[in-house]
Design a protein around this motif. Structure first.
Motif, PDB file in Angstrom:
ATOM      1  N   GLY A  92       0.890  -1.086  -0.008  1.00  0.00           N
ATOM      2  CA  GLY A  92       0.168   0.113  -0.031  1.00  0.00           C
ATOM      3  C   GLY A  92       0.909   1.227  -0.021  1.00  0.00           C
ATOM      4  N   GLY A  93       2.260   1.326   0.409  1.00  0.00           N
ATOM      5  CA  GLY A  93       3.085   2.221   0.295  1.00  0.00           C
ATOM      6  C   GLY A  93       3.653   2.522  -1.092  1.00  0.00           C
ATOM      7  N   TRP A  94       4.134   3.839  -1.020  1.00  0.00           N
ATOM      8  CA  TRP A  94       4.890   4.068  -2.376  1.00  0.00           C
ATOM      9  C   TRP A  94       6.372   4.303  -1.913  1.00  0.00           C
ATOM     10  CZ3 TRP A  94      -0.227   5.503  -2.223  1.00  0.00           C
ATOM     11  CH2 TRP A  94      -0.931   5.231  -3.699  1.00  0.00           C
ATOM     12  N   THR A  95       7.351   3.589  -2.483  1.00  0.00           N
ATOM     13  CA  THR A  95       8.726   3.871  -2.055  1.00  0.00           C
ATOM     14  C   THR A  95       9.310   4.516  -3.300  1.00  0.00           C
ATOM     15  OG1 THR A  95       8.835   1.794  -0.974  1.00  0.00           O
ATOM     16  CG2 THR A  95      10.940   2.689  -1.562  1.00  0.00           C
ATOM     17  N   SER A  96       9.904   5.836  -2.649  1.00  0.00           N
ATOM     18  CA  SER A  96      10.582   6.705  -3.860  1.00  0.00           C
ATOM     19  C   SER A  96      11.317   7.753  -3.194  1.00  0.00           C
ATOM     20  CB  SER A  96       9.755   7.253  -4.976  1.00  0.00           C
ATOM     21  OG  SER A  96       8.915   8.112  -4.273  1.00  0.00           O
ATOM     22  N   GLY A  97      12.643   8.294  -3.648  1.00  0.00           N
ATOM     23  CA  GLY A  97      13.390   9.249  -2.948  1.00  0.00           C
ATOM     24  C   GLY A  97      13.821   9.047  -1.802  1.00  0.00           C
ATOM     25  N   TYR A  98      14.800   9.931  -1.434  1.00  0.00           N
ATOM     26  CA  TYR A  98      15.597   9.548  -0.043  1.00  0.00           C
ATOM     27  C   TYR A  98      14.819  10.044   1.042  1.00  0.00           C
ATOM     28  CZ  TYR A  98      15.989  14.738   0.208  1.00  0.00           C
ATOM     29  OH  TYR A  98      15.870  15.925   0.020  1.00  0.00           O
ATOM     30  N   ILE A  99      13.757  10.597   0.991  1.00  0.00           N
ATOM     31  CA  ILE A  99      13.066  10.937   2.303  1.00  0.00           C
ATOM     32  C   ILE A  99      12.281   9.944   2.667  1.00  0.00           C
ATOM     33  CG2 ILE A  99      11.265  12.652   3.247  1.00  0.00           C
ATOM     34  CD1 ILE A  99      12.098  14.749   1.238  1.00  0.00           C
ATOM     35  N   GLY A 100      11.748   8.982   1.907  1.00  0.00           N
ATOM     36  CA  GLY A 100      11.282   7.859   2.438  1.00  0.00           C
ATOM     37  C   GLY A 100       9.853   7.493   1.991  1.00  0.00           C
ATOM     38  N   THR A 101       9.417   6.238   2.439  1.00  0.00           N
ATOM     39  CA  THR A 101       7.887   5.980   1.856  1.00  0.00           C
ATOM     40  C   THR A 101       6.759   6.647   2.473  1.00  0.00           C
ATOM     41  OG1 THR A 101       8.848   3.648   1.658  1.00  0.00           O
ATOM     42  CG2 THR A 101       6.576   3.748   1.569  1.00  0.00           C
ATOM     43  N   VAL A 102       6.787   7.216   3.724  1.00  0.00           N
ATOM     44  CA  VAL A 102       5.928   7.837   4.470  1.00  0.00           C
ATOM     45  C   VAL A 102       5.569   9.240   3.591  1.00  0.00           C
ATOM     46  CG1 VAL A 102       5.100   9.199   6.607  1.00  0.00           C
ATOM     47  CG2 VAL A 102       5.995   6.919   6.740  1.00  0.00           C
ATOM     48  N   TYR A 103       6.733   9.726   3.256  1.00  0.00           N
ATOM     49  CA  TYR A 103       6.453  11.164   2.530  1.00  0.00           C
ATOM     50  C   TYR A 103       6.038  10.761   1.084  1.00  0.00           C
ATOM     51  CZ  TYR A 103       7.964  15.142  -0.182  1.00  0.00           C
ATOM     52  OH  TYR A 103       8.176  16.213  -1.084  1.00  0.00           O
ATOM     53  N   SER A 104       6.386   9.988   0.440  1.00  0.00           N
ATOM     54  CA  SER A 104       5.949   9.610  -0.907  1.00  0.00           C
ATOM     55  C   SER A 104       4.386   9.107  -0.776  1.00  0.00           C
ATOM     56  CB  SER A 104       6.673   8.590  -1.824  1.00  0.00           C
ATOM     57  OG  SER A 104       7.907   8.962  -1.815  1.00  0.00           O
ATOM     58  N   THR A 105       4.252   8.390  -0.097  1.00  0.00           N
ATOM     59  CA  THR A 105       3.008   7.788  -0.020  1.00  0.00           C
ATOM     60  C   THR A 105       1.860   9.311   0.519  1.00  0.00           C
ATOM     61  OG1 THR A 105       3.418   5.648   0.954  1.00  0.00           O
ATOM     62  CG2 THR A 105       1.263   6.277   1.421  1.00  0.00           C
TER      63      THR A 105
END
Length: 362
Positions: free
Chosen positions: A330-343
């Motif tokens: 259910g999460g989106w993984t991308s970027g260096y900030i992390g999955t919570v941020y992208s999601t």
């Protein structure tokens, strides 16, 4: 006596062509992605009510973005599937509000060097929940926290009209500024004003002047006054900021839109082909949504249909691309900030049609 900030609603309604939009049901494939994402996000909340980015970073900002994602679903402090996560997040902020109005902990290694970001997003989130608080004591406490937070924002504004990562009052740098931090503060005090909190008009006047002066010859907003180079993310953020304040007719909006069309790809294969694309689309989606189907044509009446930015065109190009990138959990993984941020960013984009928050309504 400070004058209250007055926003021109008729201009917003004229561009959208109607009263503020009613919420719409999402198509099943997008609703499924949203539900999976929100459920994943709820599982990531810490027992004390906060969220954080990769490595424990930016808890103040992440908690606000998480709370906003649930508010955009339609849940509130009083009701809805995600009522409990929202209330836990609010309680976390109430415990962290500083006597000077800062929302956060400047002594924390994870917040101290960039606390104005977190403060701005936290102010925006708390302003959006304030109207749903029906307990008199808690409502009074929230009002006090919001009032002091707006005052802190005002004191932190530099003589340039912008804001820096930390308050100039703390650094002694009265001229410090950075574009993205500035726009976060402007949108947050807009949310506070929506909630009925007193916002001195001078804060907004100075910040709009800053954004105009930060616009270079290319038509984009620069990282800082006089340098840093204009970027698509900053420029999209500036447009969203003015749109949420009803400033559709500002001549700089046309410059900024033209710049964004040259620099922000919205074709399906190009959604993530540039840096900070999560952040960029978080704001550019707001722009496209508020333009609706006719807004661009009204700003650029001689433009051809093929070059116009419309909400339906944006969705057709971006939404399927985002859904295809969602993880099985259910999460989106991308970027260096992390999955919570992208999601949080992508859930906010996918839920704009629900029109649950006045800040993002047409």
């Amino acid at each position: 006596m400070n004058r209250l900030l007055v926003f021109v609603l008729p201009a917003a309604l004229a561009l959208a062509g109607a009263a503020p939009a009613r919420g719409e049901e999402l198509p099943a494939k997008y609703q499924e992605a949203v539900t999976k994402g929100l459920d994943w996000l709820a599982r990531q909340q810490f027992p004390d009510g906060h969220w954080e980015a990769q490595g424990g970073q930016y808890p103040v900002a992440m908690t606000a973005l998480g709370g906003m994602a649930f508010l955009m679903e339609g849940s509130t402090l009083r009701e809805g599937k995600y009522q409990v996560p929202i209330r836990k997040a609010v309680d976390w902020y109430l415990r962290r509000s500083q006597p000077n109005g800062l929302l956060g902990n400047p002594a924390s290694n994870m917040e101290g060097g960039r606390y104005m970001y977190g403060h701005g997003y936290a102010l925006m989130f708390l302003a959006c929940v304030y109207g749903e608080e029906d307990d008199p004591d808690r409502r009074h406490k929230l009002e006090d926290v919001l009032t002091r937070a707006v005052q802190f924002t005002g004191r932190s504004q530099s003589s340039t009209g912008g804001w820096n990562y930390i308050s100039g009052a703390d650094t002694g740098n009265d001229a410090g500024h950075e574009g993205s931090v500035t726009i976060v503060q402007v949108q947050s005090v807009r949310a506070a004003r929506n909630a009925g909190i007193v916002v001195p008009k001078e804060i907004i006047d100075k910040s709009y002047k800053y954004l105009r002066e930060a616009t270079d010859a290319s038509g984009g907003v620069q990282y800082q006054l006089g340098g840093g180079g204009a970027t698509g993310p900053l420029t999209a953020q500036a447009i969203a900021c003015l749109f949420s304040a009803g400033q559709y007719d500002d001549p700089y909006v046309k410059k900024w839109l033209t710049f964004c069309q040259r620099t922000i790809p919205v074709d399906r294969s190009g959604v993530d082909r540039f840096g900070h694309y999560e952040y960029t689309h978080y704001y550019y989606a707001q722009v496209a949504y508020m333009l609706g189907e006719d807004g661009f044509a009204r700003l650029f009446p001689t433009s051809s249909p093929s070059e116009r930015l419309t909400w339906s065109k944006y969705k057709a190009n971006v939404f399927d691309s985002l859904v295809s990138r969602q993880g099985a959990d259910g999460g989106w993984t991308s970027g260096y900030i992390g999955t919570v941020y992208s999601t949080c960013c992508f859930l906010s984009i996918l839920q704009l049609d629900k029109a649950a928050l006045p800040l993002y309504q047409r």
